[in-house]
Enzyme design. Structure first.
Site, mmCIF file in Angstrom:
data_model
loop_
_atom_site.group_PDB
_atom_site.id
_atom_site.type_symbol
_atom_site.label_atom_id
_atom_site.label_comp_id
_atom_site.label_asym_id
_atom_site.label_seq_id
_atom_site.Cartn_x
_atom_site.Cartn_y
_atom_site.Cartn_z
ATOM 1 N N GLU A 248 67.729 70.710 71.302
ATOM 2 C CA GLU A 248 67.245 69.586 70.503
ATOM 3 C C GLU A 248 68.327 68.503 70.367
ATOM 4 O OE1 GLU A 248 63.759 71.359 67.694
ATOM 5 O OE2 GLU A 248 65.793 71.600 66.917
ATOM 6 N N GLU B 210 59.241 75.533 70.904
ATOM 7 C CA GLU B 210 59.192 76.102 69.557
ATOM 8 C C GLU B 210 57.920 75.604 68.897
ATOM 9 O OE1 GLU B 210 62.458 75.246 67.016
ATOM 10 O OE2 GLU B 210 64.001 75.931 68.438
#
Length: 587
Positions: free
Chosen positions: A139, A215
């Site tokens: 991320e 995710e």
């Protein structure tokens, strides 16, 4: 890919197989895990891949059970894990810039990858193993825009033998995708709702590349003092169904959350206050912290099996039955020793003109006890701590006079002086290193000065107390012989921290949940393992005790209570994680 996240470092290794089989029984065909750098290289140049840290055994075990594996080696992982997985010795290096093309940082990552990546490369599918994909950084678009750095991480993985699919993972917004993606590398997304919008965003930027949700947030984690976050089973299942109907692949975050044992839980900062994360990482996952399956398990299993067709052991009752658990009971009365007496005789002490930070002491986590002997003028005196990270209990001549936290430390304490020197002791607790955002890598301890009114206090000793490294029997033995104490201290005594012990007799080891009613804040060990923190402010009110930490016969429970002895210690029939509040993360 029908995957679920499970972190080997949050599950006792004796329970890895049980948890993997429960995930497989839900209908998953893949598991993914982060690899926390600081779990394997806590001291610079010393690497540990044994026992609980044997990531290769975990990956091979998943493969032996018929599961593919996705590995997310960072070097930064977030994961609500202390310091986002970066070692404290790394973030202590003077002048270092994290997660960018800083040469000092890259050199440390290269040395870490030299140890880690060949181990993972040997387990890839192209070499007969179960690893089918490896993530590049984590991320990154939520942190920075140094594309040369992200490309360096990709090349570092390839140069050390990674041949399987590489991918990045970022939130499905322009800001995050601009910062975190690389040309020629699959751009996966992380989100908890509106999969159609995520697909539209990725398609507009990447055309017809595969739609992968690295995710899917079907639950959420908790901070001390905030509500217990949950997400309804039907809500999570409906979004997963939509995602799969759109042709996507998914990884449930978390499929089984586990526990941030010891002092490994991280913290966030919302711009105003520190938000330390609780010990439990249950995350309202389909497979709960103790391995019990939940209504979410069955709702998701129905969706997954409609995609895959009936999956063999999804009908095997062994993997939907709850694990064995010790019955509810009250433990015998505790034996206590005064906290300050114990701490003054423990750890190691260094003298300095100012209180030393955790970094200056070479300490990652735990407590530091600072001592000085200033003169307090007669009458009320204001004591202030500048740059407190994170929480301090203040004592004058052995008596607790107050507690300060980061947000209140500048307000100071009012104490009465008599114009003579006093023994001033400040017990500082690191509540968890920040794991997300621009404050990543912040230092811990007293970063500024201690003031009496406007006058700086000099002449300190700083006693290092890394609770995760100190043998608990040595901590207990450091003070004089204990005296029997009632379950609760008399009200007239006032706040009095203690180290307490109680015996837990077990016929057959089984899982347990430990509650500490009336105890205010502290740490708990079972035998020689530090379970983690407890705190009266909640939302978490029980600590999970996995069966492998117990043995038949007498077990020792040790409590380091910072403020006041509570009532009896109790085993409860189930986890008490707090009053639930529905939460669905939306980007």
């Amino acid at each position: 890919m029908l995957s679920g996240s499970i972190h080997y470092f949050r599950v006792h290794p004796d329970l890895w197989e049980d948890r993997l089989l429960r995930l497989r029984a839900m209908g998953l065909n893949t598991v993914d895990t982060y690899v926390p750098w600081n779990w394997h290289e806590a001291e610079r140049g010393t690497f540990d891949f044994t026992g609980w840290r044997d990531v290769e055994r975990f990956v091979r075990l998943a493969g032996d059970l018929g599961l593919d594996v996705v590995v997310r080696p960072g070097p930064y992982i977030c994961a609500e894990w202390d310091n986002g997985g970066l070692p404290a010795w790394l973030t202590a290096l003077p002048g270092i810039r994290l997660r960018c093309s800083d040469e000092t940082y890259l050199a440390a990552v290269a040395a870490w990858f030299d140890e880690l990546v060949p181990r993972l490369a040997a387990l890839q599918a192209v070499r007969g193993g179960p690893v089918v994909a490896v993530q590049v950084e984590n991320e990154y678009g939520s942190f920075g825009d140094d594309h040369a750095y992200v490309a360096w991480v990709r090349d570092a993985l390839v140069d050390r033998g990674i041949d399987e699919l590489l991918f990045t993972a970022d939130g499905p917004t322009d800001l995050m995708l601009d910062g975190g993606t690389l040309p020629g590398v699959l751009a996966a997304a992380t989100f908890g709702s509106r999969p159609g919008q995520a697909l539209d965003k990725l398609t507009a930027r990447r055309g017809e590349q595969p739609f992968v949700c690295a995710e899917f947030w079907n639950g959420w984690f908790d901070h001390w003092g905030d509500p217990h976050h949950v997400r309804g089973a039907d809500s999570a299942a409906a979004d997963v169904r939509e995602l799969l109907d759109l042709g996507g692949s998914v990884s449930l975050y978390m499929a089984h959350g586990g526990t941030s044992f010891g002092l490994t839980a991280g913290a966030n900062h919302d711009g105003t206050r520190l938000q330390p994360t609780v010990t439990s990482y249950d995350s309202d996952a389909a497979v709960a912290e103790d391995g019990s399956v939940t209504p979410k398990f069955f709702a998701l299993r129905k969706v997954l099996n409609e995609v895959r067709g009936d999956v063999g052991d999804t009908q095997d009752d062994r993997w939907i039955q709850p694990p064995a658990r010790l019955g509810a009971r009250t433990l015998p009365p505790v034996t206590t020793r005064p906290l300050l007496t114990v701490l003054r005789a423990s750890g190691t002490e260094v003298g300095s003109t100012a209180p030393l930070t955790f970094e200056q002491l070479g300490q990652n986590a735990g407590l530091v006890l600072h001592t000085a002997t200033p003169v307090l003028p007669a009458g009320d005196t204001t004591l202030s701590i500048l740059g407190l990270h994170d929480r301090a209990t203040v004592y004058v001549d052995g008596h607790e006079v107050g507690v300060l936290e980061r947000e209140t430390s500048h307000l100071g304490l009012t104490v009465r002086g008599h114009g003579v020197p006093v023994r001033l002791e400040i017990l500082v607790e690191n509540l968890g290193r920040i794991n997300y955002g621009p404050r990543l890598g912040e230092h811990k301890g007293i970063l500024g000065d201690v003031l009496v009114e406007r006058r700086i206090v000099h002449g300190w000793t700083s006693r290092s107390l890394p609770l995760d490294l100190l043998p608990v029997d040595g901590l207990w033995a450091a003070a004089p012989a204990p005296a029997a104490a009632p379950a609760a201290a008399p009200a007239a005594v006032g706040p009095q921290g203690v180290v307490a012990r109680v015996t837990l007799d077990v016929d057959v080891p089984a899982d347990a949940f430990l509650a500490l009613p009336g105890w205010r804040k502290g740490f708990v060990w079972v035998n020689d393992v530090l379970l983690g923190r407890y705190w009266e402010r909640g939302p978490q009110h029980t600590l999970y005790v996995p069966a492998p930490l117990l043995h038949a016969g007498s077990n020792t429970v040790t409590v380091l209570e910072l403020h006041a002895v509570g009532h009896d210690l109790e085993l409860t029939a189930s986890a008490v994680l707090g009053e639930p509040e529905e939460y669905v993360e939306e980007l």
